[in-house]
Write an enzyme that holds these catalytic residues in place. Structure first.
Site, PDB file in Angstrom:
ATOM      1  N   GLU A  80      66.017 -47.411  58.461  1.00 32.05           N
ATOM      2  CA  GLU A  80      66.871 -47.935  59.537  1.00 32.05           C
ATOM      3  C   GLU A  80      66.022 -48.433  60.708  1.00 32.05           C
ATOM      4  OE1 GLU A  80      69.465 -45.523  62.667  1.00 32.05           O
ATOM      5  OE2 GLU A  80      70.342 -45.433  60.657  1.00 32.05           O
ATOM      6  N   LYS A 130      67.853 -38.183  53.913  1.00 41.60           N
ATOM      7  CA  LYS A 130      68.372 -38.720  55.172  1.00 41.60           C
ATOM      8  C   LYS A 130      67.229 -39.105  56.113  1.00 41.60           C
ATOM      9  CE  LYS A 130      71.526 -39.718  58.293  1.00 41.60           C
ATOM     10  NZ  LYS A 130      70.895 -39.739  59.585  1.00 41.60           N
TER      11      LYS A 130
END
Length: 315
Positions: A180, A173
């Site tokens: 991102e 993550k």
């Protein structure tokens, strides 16, 4: 399945609703009474304390913790651990630093409690569309909470998976969020170029809408961007200040530790840091240096002359 949910903010509250709608029995706790009331209205059973929550779950228990990374996770797990017993499973669904997760897994294992780390992506849209879940932990512990994972994910067989031992979920993550950062920066820079080209009179919302369909740069982020531009293409109500929640920094640190070049992610983090500097010292120093060596004009700050103001080039 029956499980506890600790933390009923935007993510935890919506996850509780999705679990209840999926047929699970959820015992929910949050220190805020209003949050507990909302969970109760959604069909969850509530508890006014962690002790009460643990008491309402039959061993072996499963408790999902959805609170901010760092000291809050540390505090919650510190209070929760003595209330649990051998065979119980705790899921940390927040964005904890993976090295902290590995340490916490070892500490809980000494009590017979197993930690599952679930890197969770989906934001406020997860209630409707489901959450992407990157799961770490031993296989048996993950299988214990698999029914909840299958319900929270976009589909029972997609959007989630066990990626490795404790810590692996939060590691994946972390890198996900670093990527991102880079994607968001690229979109921002591209649309800034489009916005600056005034002679074409481009409609940025229209461009974004075109790109959403068939383009190689289409993505969910572009979908969100198109919605933002359709509402306010000039962004008049938005200050140029971009926060970072930690994962981008951790990704850059990890790239250095592993000797893996990650210039796009690193620069996107630097750009976020720069956005918060309302009176950038390095930019002011650069302007002063250009004046010092070449006599280039300096824009004076309000209330006084800058370096070299009113002076010609150096002799």
């Amino acid at each position: 399945m029956r499980l506890g949910m600790v933390g009923l903010g935007k993510m935890g509250g919506n996850m509780t609703r999705r679990l209840v709608a999926g047929g699970h029995e959820v015992v929910a706790f949050d220190p805020k009474e209003a949050a507990r009331r909302e969970a109760a209205a959604a069909g969850a059973e509530t508890a006014a304390s962690l002790a009460e929550l643990a008491g309402k779950l039959d061993p072996p228990r499963a408790v999902w913790v959805m609170v901010p990374a760092g000291e809050v996770v540390e505090s919650v797990l510190g209070e929760l651990a003595p209330l649990l017993g051998h065979g119980d499973v705790v899921v940390d669904g927040g964005n904890s630093f993976y090295k902290d997760t590995v340490r916490r897994a070892g500490e809980l294992a000494a009590r017979g409690v197993r930690l599952v780390d679930a890197g969770t992506s989906g934001g406020v849209w997860g209630l409707e569309a489901g959450y992407s879940l990157m799961v770490g932990g031993d296989a048996e512990a993950v299988s214990r909470v698999e029914p909840a994972l299958r319900t929270l994910a976009p589909g029972p067989e997609r959007g989630w998976g066990r990626v490795g031992p404790p810590g692996a979920g939060h590691f994946v993550k972390m890198v996900h969020n670093g990527i991102e950062y880079g994607l968001m920066q690229a979109y921002a820079e591209g649309f800034a170029i489009l916005e600056r080209k005034q002679d074409f009179g481009l409609d940025l919302a229209q461009v974004a809408e075109i790109w959403r369909h068939g383009s190689v740069v289409r993505s969910w982020l572009l979908d969100l961007l198109a919605g933002v531009l359709a509402e306010d293409a000039a962004l008049d109500g938005v200050e140029p200040w971009v926060a970072d929640s930690g994962e981008g920094r951790w990704t850059v640190f990890e790239s250095i530790e592993l000797d893996v070049p990650a210039p796009v992610i690193a620069l996107s983090l630097v750009q976020r840091l720069r956005s918060r500097d309302e009176r950038s010292y390095p930019d002011r120093l650069l302007a002063a240096l250009r004046n010092a060596f070449g006599g280039h004009a300096v824009r004076e700050a309000e209330g006084g002359g800058g370096p070299g103001a009113g002076e010609g080039p150096p002799a």
